[in-house]
Design a protein around this motif. Sequence first.
Motif, short mmCIF file in Angstrom:
data_model
loop_
_atom_site.label_atom_id
_atom_site.label_comp_id
_atom_site.label_asym_id
_atom_site.label_seq_id
_atom_site.Cartn_x
_atom_site.Cartn_y
_atom_site.Cartn_z
N THR A 151 22.00 27.55 43.88
CA THR A 151 22.31 28.96 43.62
C THR A 151 22.25 29.81 44.88
O THR A 151 22.78 30.92 44.90
CB THR A 151 21.34 29.53 42.57
OG1 THR A 151 19.99 29.29 43.01
CG2 THR A 151 21.56 28.88 41.22
N GLU A 152 21.63 29.30 45.93
CA GLU A 152 21.58 30.03 47.20
C GLU A 152 22.67 29.59 48.16
O GLU A 152 22.70 30.02 49.32
CB GLU A 152 20.20 29.87 47.83
CG GLU A 152 19.08 30.47 46.99
CD GLU A 152 17.71 30.31 47.63
OE1 GLU A 152 17.63 29.61 48.67
OE2 GLU A 152 16.75 30.88 47.10
N GLY A 153 23.55 28.70 47.68
CA GLY A 153 24.64 28.26 48.52
C GLY A 153 24.30 27.14 49.48
O GLY A 153 25.08 26.85 50.40
N VAL A 154 23.16 26.50 49.29
CA VAL A 154 22.74 25.40 50.16
C VAL A 154 23.27 24.08 49.61
O VAL A 154 23.14 23.81 48.41
CB VAL A 154 21.20 25.34 50.27
CG1 VAL A 154 20.76 24.16 51.14
CG2 VAL A 154 20.66 26.66 50.84
N ILE A 155 23.86 23.27 50.45
CA ILE A 155 24.39 21.98 50.03
C ILE A 155 23.23 21.06 49.66
O ILE A 155 22.31 20.82 50.45
CB ILE A 155 25.25 21.34 51.14
CG1 ILE A 155 26.49 22.18 51.40
CG2 ILE A 155 25.65 19.91 50.75
CD1 ILE A 155 27.35 21.68 52.55
N ILE A 164 36.06 21.80 56.02
CA ILE A 164 34.60 21.77 56.06
C ILE A 164 34.13 22.47 57.34
O ILE A 164 34.58 22.16 58.44
CB ILE A 164 34.07 20.32 56.03
CG1 ILE A 164 34.49 19.65 54.73
CG2 ILE A 164 32.55 20.30 56.18
CD1 ILE A 164 33.85 20.22 53.50
N GLU A 165 33.21 23.41 57.19
CA GLU A 165 32.71 24.16 58.34
C GLU A 165 31.67 23.33 59.11
O GLU A 165 30.98 22.48 58.53
CB GLU A 165 32.06 25.46 57.86
CG GLU A 165 33.00 26.40 57.12
CD GLU A 165 34.08 26.96 58.04
OE1 GLU A 165 33.86 26.96 59.28
OE2 GLU A 165 35.12 27.40 57.52
N ARG A 176 24.56 20.21 57.65
CA ARG A 176 23.73 20.08 56.45
C ARG A 176 23.97 18.73 55.78
O ARG A 176 23.01 18.07 55.33
CB ARG A 176 24.02 21.22 55.48
CG ARG A 176 23.34 21.11 54.12
CD ARG A 176 21.83 21.14 54.21
NE ARG A 176 21.24 20.97 52.89
CZ ARG A 176 19.93 20.87 52.65
NH1 ARG A 176 19.07 20.94 53.66
NH2 ARG A 176 19.48 20.72 51.42
N MET A 177 25.22 18.30 55.73
CA MET A 177 25.53 17.00 55.13
C MET A 177 24.84 15.87 55.90
O MET A 177 24.25 14.97 55.30
CB MET A 177 27.04 16.80 55.10
CG MET A 177 27.77 17.69 54.10
SD MET A 177 29.55 17.83 54.41
CE MET A 177 30.06 16.12 54.21
N TYR A 178 24.90 15.95 57.22
CA TYR A 178 24.25 14.91 58.02
C TYR A 178 22.73 14.97 57.84
O TYR A 178 22.06 13.93 57.78
CB TYR A 178 24.62 15.05 59.49
CG TYR A 178 24.00 13.95 60.33
CD1 TYR A 178 24.43 12.63 60.22
CD2 TYR A 178 22.94 14.21 61.20
CE1 TYR A 178 23.85 11.61 60.95
CE2 TYR A 178 22.36 13.21 61.94
CZ TYR A 178 22.81 11.92 61.82
OH TYR A 178 22.23 10.91 62.53
#
Length: 251
Positions: free
Chosen positions: A60-64, A20-21, A27-29
């Motif tokens: 679709t934009e790659g955002v979590i 995980i980067e 973004r997860m937090y």
Amino acid sequence: MESINTKTNLTYSLVPRTQIEPEEIERMYFLMESNYDCVRRHQFEKDLQQKQWVGILKDTEGVIQGFTTFSVNPGGTGTSEYNIVFSGDTIISPPYWGSNELIKGGMHTGGRIVATDPQKKWYWLLISKGHRTYTYLPLFFHAYFPRPNDIDADNLFPILDRALNTLFGNYWKPQQGLIIFPTSMGQLKPELTASTWQKRNKPTVAYFLEKNPGFYLGHELACLAEISPDNLKGIALKYFTDGMNNPLSVE
């Protein structure tokens, strides 16, 4: 990394936690902090470090837009007879509520994990701060705990009790079936609890509220279900079966 593309605008990917980067962790937090009060960065990262895989939902934009975490036999909770898959922090961004992509991806992952040791029984351990997580159980499992009239309690509660004593100690309240911390470790923001109260006349939600009346304070309802083809139904069975054809390496 393994991805499952679906007909929706979300894509599920299973990623080893070590891959995980940093920006993904941010973004997860952010998702946790946006949807829960009383979350703490150090606790979030500590919990994440204890997991082996992360199931990520991206748009679709790659955002979590959502994620869940997995750990096998945390704290030595497995035995010579069975293994435990523990689901940790789980969240879906509210605009995507109602999507089945996380359960599809999670069950596919479950199949991959179970296939690594098919001679043993496997159990899914989850703790639920809100009714949405709990409603996965009657939708996708035949037998699970807790459920009305204590059906399946004799078989499942001893396994649940042993695991939670190991993982949570005195915070586990077996007579209530809840994990209760002295101070909240995370609770749904008030505006996000509204749908629970609005749906309280639905049997599954009413039962969740009966078992976890303090959910809005961060109390967690402890749940357990055997993960097996015989105990799964609907789309969960389909994706689980598909996953069993592609075993993971469990370290």
